[in-house]
Design a protein around this motif. Structure first.
Motif, PDB file in Angstrom:
ATOM      1  N   ASN A  37       1.066  -1.091  -0.102  1.00 43.58           N
ATOM      2  CA  ASN A  37      -0.061  -0.164   0.039  1.00 43.58           C
ATOM      3  C   ASN A  37       0.949   1.172   0.043  1.00 43.58           C
ATOM      4  OD1 ASN A  37      -2.816  -1.207   0.400  1.00 43.58           O
ATOM      5  ND2 ASN A  37      -1.548  -1.966   2.127  1.00 43.58           N
ATOM      6  N   ILE A  38       0.698   2.145  -0.820  1.00 43.28           N
ATOM      7  CA  ILE A  38       1.180   3.307  -0.984  1.00 43.28           C
ATOM      8  C   ILE A  38       0.524   4.587  -0.667  1.00 43.28           C
ATOM      9  CG2 ILE A  38       2.634   4.754  -2.658  1.00 43.28           C
ATOM     10  CD1 ILE A  38       3.611   1.704  -2.453  1.00 43.28           C
ATOM     11  N   ALA A  39       1.393   5.594  -0.024  1.00 43.32           N
ATOM     12  CA  ALA A  39       0.769   6.827   0.457  1.00 43.32           C
ATOM     13  C   ALA A  39       1.985   7.986  -0.074  1.00 43.32           C
ATOM     14  CB  ALA A  39       0.594   7.117   2.054  1.00 43.32           C
ATOM     15  N   LEU A  40       1.617   8.590  -1.279  1.00 43.77           N
ATOM     16  CA  LEU A  40       2.205   9.359  -1.832  1.00 43.77           C
ATOM     17  C   LEU A  40       2.270  10.905  -1.191  1.00 43.77           C
ATOM     18  CD1 LEU A  40       1.622   8.612  -5.399  1.00 43.77           C
ATOM     19  CD2 LEU A  40       3.654   7.779  -4.152  1.00 43.77           C
ATOM     20  N   GLY A  41       3.564  11.427  -0.935  1.00 41.31           N
ATOM     21  CA  GLY A  41       3.440  12.889  -0.692  1.00 41.31           C
ATOM     22  C   GLY A  41       4.349  13.650  -1.758  1.00 41.31           C
ATOM     23  N   ASP A  42       3.487  14.905  -1.990  1.00 44.18           N
ATOM     24  CA  ASP A  42       4.407  15.752  -2.862  1.00 44.18           C
ATOM     25  C   ASP A  42       3.717  17.180  -3.072  1.00 44.18           C
ATOM     26  OD1 ASP A  42       6.339  14.904  -5.456  1.00 44.18           O
ATOM     27  OD2 ASP A  42       5.432  16.818  -5.382  1.00 44.18           O
ATOM     28  N   VAL A  43       4.265  17.939  -3.641  1.00 45.75           N
ATOM     29  CA  VAL A  43       3.771  19.370  -3.855  1.00 45.75           C
ATOM     30  C   VAL A  43       2.896  19.496  -4.845  1.00 45.75           C
ATOM     31  CG1 VAL A  43       5.291  20.774  -2.331  1.00 45.75           C
ATOM     32  CG2 VAL A  43       5.845  20.474  -4.689  1.00 45.75           C
ATOM     33  N   SER A  44       3.059  18.644  -5.716  1.00 45.24           N
ATOM     34  CA  SER A  44       2.271  18.493  -7.074  1.00 45.24           C
ATOM     35  C   SER A  44       1.384  17.387  -7.063  1.00 45.24           C
ATOM     36  CB  SER A  44       3.340  18.295  -8.301  1.00 45.24           C
ATOM     37  OG  SER A  44       2.642  18.198  -9.400  1.00 45.24           O
ATOM     38  N   GLY A  45       0.041  17.871  -7.071  1.00 46.94           N
ATOM     39  CA  GLY A  45      -1.141  16.902  -7.022  1.00 46.94           C
ATOM     40  C   GLY A  45      -1.089  16.410  -8.423  1.00 46.94           C
ATOM     41  N   GLY A  46      -0.891  16.978  -9.490  1.00 45.86           N
ATOM     42  CA  GLY A  46      -0.525  16.407 -10.923  1.00 45.86           C
ATOM     43  C   GLY A  46       0.463  15.363 -11.172  1.00 45.86           C
ATOM     44  N   ALA A  47       1.472  15.595 -10.578  1.00 45.49           N
ATOM     45  CA  ALA A  47       2.421  14.744 -10.736  1.00 45.49           C
ATOM     46  C   ALA A  47       2.144  13.258  -9.850  1.00 45.49           C
ATOM     47  CB  ALA A  47       3.750  15.163 -10.117  1.00 45.49           C
ATOM     48  N   MET A  48       1.378  13.550  -8.697  1.00 49.28           N
ATOM     49  CA  MET A  48       1.151  12.316  -7.921  1.00 49.28           C
ATOM     50  C   MET A  48       0.194  11.575  -8.440  1.00 49.28           C
ATOM     51  SD  MET A  48       1.160  13.289  -3.977  1.00 49.28           S
ATOM     52  CE  MET A  48       0.246  14.841  -3.948  1.00 49.28           C
ATOM     53  N   ALA A  49      -1.035  12.416  -9.288  1.00 49.45           N
ATOM     54  CA  ALA A  49      -2.009  11.497  -9.840  1.00 49.45           C
ATOM     55  C   ALA A  49      -1.445  10.742 -11.104  1.00 49.45           C
ATOM     56  CB  ALA A  49      -2.795  12.621 -10.430  1.00 49.45           C
ATOM     57  N   GLU A  50      -0.565  11.154 -11.759  1.00 52.87           N
ATOM     58  CA  GLU A  50       0.371  10.339 -12.828  1.00 52.87           C
ATOM     59  C   GLU A  50       0.815   8.943 -12.335  1.00 52.87           C
ATOM     60  OE1 GLU A  50       1.522   9.064 -16.214  1.00 52.87           O
ATOM     61  OE2 GLU A  50      -0.251  10.151 -15.686  1.00 52.87           O
ATOM     62  N   THR A  51       1.547   9.275 -11.105  1.00 48.30           N
ATOM     63  CA  THR A  51       2.206   8.244 -10.299  1.00 48.30           C
ATOM     64  C   THR A  51       1.151   7.156  -9.941  1.00 48.30           C
ATOM     65  OG1 THR A  51       3.962   9.559  -9.453  1.00 48.30           O
ATOM     66  CG2 THR A  51       3.518   7.540  -8.509  1.00 48.30           C
ATOM     67  N   LYS A  52       0.130   7.583  -9.231  1.00 47.58           N
ATOM     68  CA  LYS A  52      -0.963   6.738  -9.102  1.00 47.58           C
ATOM     69  C   LYS A  52      -1.530   6.143 -10.026  1.00 47.58           C
ATOM     70  CE  LYS A  52      -5.462   6.618  -6.581  1.00 47.58           C
ATOM     71  NZ  LYS A  52      -6.369   7.543  -5.714  1.00 47.58           N
ATOM     72  N   ARG A  53      -1.729   6.769 -11.344  1.00 47.42           N
ATOM     73  CA  ARG A  53      -2.417   6.258 -12.451  1.00 47.42           C
ATOM     74  C   ARG A  53      -1.444   4.816 -13.018  1.00 47.42           C
ATOM     75  NH1 ARG A  53      -1.703   5.937 -17.530  1.00 47.42           N
ATOM     76  NH2 ARG A  53       0.263   6.800 -17.507  1.00 47.42           N
ATOM     77  N   LEU A  54      -0.058   5.423 -13.004  1.00 49.32           N
ATOM     78  CA  LEU A  54       0.860   4.535 -13.425  1.00 49.32           C
ATOM     79  C   LEU A  54       0.794   2.976 -12.580  1.00 49.32           C
ATOM     80  CD1 LEU A  54       3.785   6.612 -14.343  1.00 49.32           C
ATOM     81  CD2 LEU A  54       2.763   5.447 -15.805  1.00 49.32           C
ATOM     82  N   CYS A  55       0.547   3.204 -11.272  1.00 54.71           N
ATOM     83  CA  CYS A  55       0.530   2.056 -10.359  1.00 54.71           C
ATOM     84  C   CYS A  55      -0.728   1.312 -10.497  1.00 54.71           C
ATOM     85  CB  CYS A  55       0.443   2.692  -8.723  1.00 54.71           C
ATOM     86  SG  CYS A  55       2.152   3.258  -8.298  1.00 54.71           S
ATOM     87  N   GLU A  56      -1.872   2.028 -10.833  1.00 61.52           N
ATOM     88  CA  GLU A  56      -2.909   1.349 -10.864  1.00 61.52           C
ATOM     89  C   GLU A  56      -3.109   0.518 -12.395  1.00 61.52           C
ATOM     90  OE1 GLU A  56      -5.942   4.116  -8.007  1.00 61.52           O
ATOM     91  OE2 GLU A  56      -5.865   4.497 -10.246  1.00 61.52           O
ATOM     92  N   ALA A  57      -2.563   1.325 -13.391  1.00 56.48           N
ATOM     93  CA  ALA A  57      -2.540   0.580 -14.616  1.00 56.48           C
ATOM     94  C   ALA A  57      -1.747  -0.683 -14.584  1.00 56.48           C
ATOM     95  CB  ALA A  57      -1.960   1.552 -15.699  1.00 56.48           C
ATOM     96  N   ALA A  58      -0.859  -0.996 -13.805  1.00 51.67           N
ATOM     97  CA  ALA A  58      -0.294  -2.102 -13.804  1.00 51.67           C
ATOM     98  C   ALA A  58      -0.933  -3.279 -13.054  1.00 51.67           C
ATOM     99  CB  ALA A  58       1.169  -1.933 -13.028  1.00 51.67           C
ATOM    100  N   GLY A  59      -1.945  -2.771 -12.365  1.00 55.60           N
ATOM    101  CA  GLY A  59      -2.678  -3.657 -11.580  1.00 55.60           C
ATOM    102  C   GLY A  59      -2.478  -3.856 -10.135  1.00 55.60           C
ATOM    103  N   LEU A  60      -3.520  -3.564  -9.419  1.00 54.77           N
ATOM    104  CA  LEU A  60      -3.309  -3.582  -8.091  1.00 54.77           C
ATOM    105  C   LEU A  60      -4.166  -4.867  -7.342  1.00 54.77           C
ATOM    106  CD1 LEU A  60      -4.098   0.321  -6.982  1.00 54.77           C
ATOM    107  CD2 LEU A  60      -1.759  -0.949  -7.244  1.00 54.77           C
ATOM    108  N   GLN A  61      -3.871  -5.380  -6.137  1.00 57.29           N
ATOM    109  CA  GLN A  61      -4.610  -6.574  -5.547  1.00 57.29           C
ATOM    110  C   GLN A  61      -5.745  -6.030  -5.074  1.00 57.29           C
ATOM    111  OE1 GLN A  61      -1.981  -8.392  -3.038  1.00 57.29           O
ATOM    112  NE2 GLN A  61      -0.395  -8.646  -4.508  1.00 57.29           N
ATOM    113  N   GLN A  62      -6.755  -6.754  -4.775  1.00 61.99           N
ATOM    114  CA  GLN A  62      -7.945  -6.312  -3.950  1.00 61.99           C
ATOM    115  C   GLN A  62      -7.824  -5.606  -2.562  1.00 61.99           C
ATOM    116  OE1 GLN A  62     -10.767  -9.469  -3.413  1.00 61.99           O
ATOM    117  NE2 GLN A  62     -12.546  -8.174  -2.832  1.00 61.99           N
TER     118      GLN A  62
END
Length: 324
Positions: free
Chosen positions: A32-57
């Motif tokens: 499980n990942i909790a991302l911290g950053d000053v850029s919401g857009g950059a974190m959204a892309e990181t989250k998208r990449l993580c989810e695109a690779a497939g997450l467990q239930q």
């Protein structure tokens, strides 16, 4: 921790670079990942990449806007993590956020110097303070603090001062080494590591420009040109002979070269770091250049700041001038 599945990792600077790659690799292992950053857009892309690779239930990737140099924001970040991850503990804290700037103590503006120091060192201190109770409540924990080769060698080239960044990274290294004993006595289930990368291909140059200037667009403003002129002047170069367009081209080229010409990618760096965490190594050098600088500085410390030392090292390793 040999296995990251089901664990909770907090990653500062998670929007780009090594933070993003750490998130992607950990998420792929079921963490499980909790991302911290000053850029919401950059974190959204990181989250998208993580989810695109497939997450467990049930696996979570959460994002949190936070300036790690500001304690109220760090405390809010911690509280959001507890709420959104639905947990009273975390297992991994990657104090990865960092910027450059304030190279010269004499030439650069005080605000730029302190902004760099307060993020690169203060962010590590504040996040470790804030998240320590959650680490102590875990069955196993690991703190991973990103220093740099500039944490033991305050140098990137003969004509480039590096005071704020190097001072901060020396502090990170010393703090982590001191934590080894402190944790062993007072919280033996928590380990710690200091990460010392060489030149890693990240967007730190471009990100630092945006953070130092307060300009989040790709357009290089007149204020940023002024900051760059101060940096160029700190190297002993007459910046008055350069037009504003010349300076803008230099800024863009410096960022491009740092990202694209690096000997080690951010993904490769993340793999090295996570391997070090699995092996419970407290000292993690990242990149062949980092390993070589380490050995040379140890062998001839009195020569480490001489031009001949740098030139021999750069020739051997292909070190990009401007380095980290």
């Amino acid at each position: 921790m040999k296995d990251f599945a089901g664990r909770i990792a907090v990653i500062t600077g998670g929007g780009t670079g090594m933070g993003r790659e750490l998130a992607r690799q950990l998420a792929a292992e079921g963490c499980n990942i909790a991302l911290g950053d000053v850029s919401g857009g950059a974190m959204a892309e990181t989250k998208r990449l993580c989810e695109a690779a497939g997450l467990q239930q049930g696996q979570r990737v959460t994002t949190h806007i936070a300036d790690v140099a500001d304690e109220p924001q760090v405390v809010r970040f911690r509280d959001e993590v507890a709420e959104q991850q639905e947990s009273d503990h975390i297992n991994l804290l990657f104090n990865n956020a960092g910027i450059g700037g304030g190279g010269s103590f004499l030439v650069n503006e005080r605000d730029e110097w302190e902004r760099t120091f307060n993020i690169c060192w203060g962010g590590v201190y504040l996040c470790t303070r804030a998240f320590m109770p959650m680490l102590r409540r875990a069955d196993a924990g690991h703190i991973v603090n990103t220093s740099s080769v500039n944490g033991f060698w305050a140098y990137i080239a003969p004509n480039i001062p590096q005071t704020a960044y190097a001072a901060a990274k020396f502090a990170v290294k010393g703090f982590t080494e001191a934590l080894v004993t402190d944790l062993r006595i007072n919280a033996p289930h928590i380990k710690c590591s200091v990460v010392m990368p060489g030149h890693i291909g990240t967007s730190i140059i471009a990100n630092s420009r945006k953070l130092q200037s307060g300009n989040q667009s790709d357009e290089i403003t007149a204020h940023e040109v002024g900051l760059a002129r101060a940096r160029i002047s700190s190297m002993g170069v007459d910046a008055t002979k350069l037009s504003d367009d010349d300076v803008r081209k230099m800024i863009a080229e410096r960022a491009r070269r740092f990202l694209e010409d690096a000997p080690t990618t951010a993904a490769e760096a993340a793999t090295i770091i996570l391997d070090g965490v699995r092996k419970e190594r407290w000292r993690i050098l990242v990149g062949r250049d980092a390993e070589r600088i380490d050995s040379l500085v140890r062998a001839t410390p009195e020569q480490a700041y001489e031009t001949e030392f740098f030139e021999a090292f750069a020739k051997e390793t292909g070190w990009v001038v401007g380095g980290r």
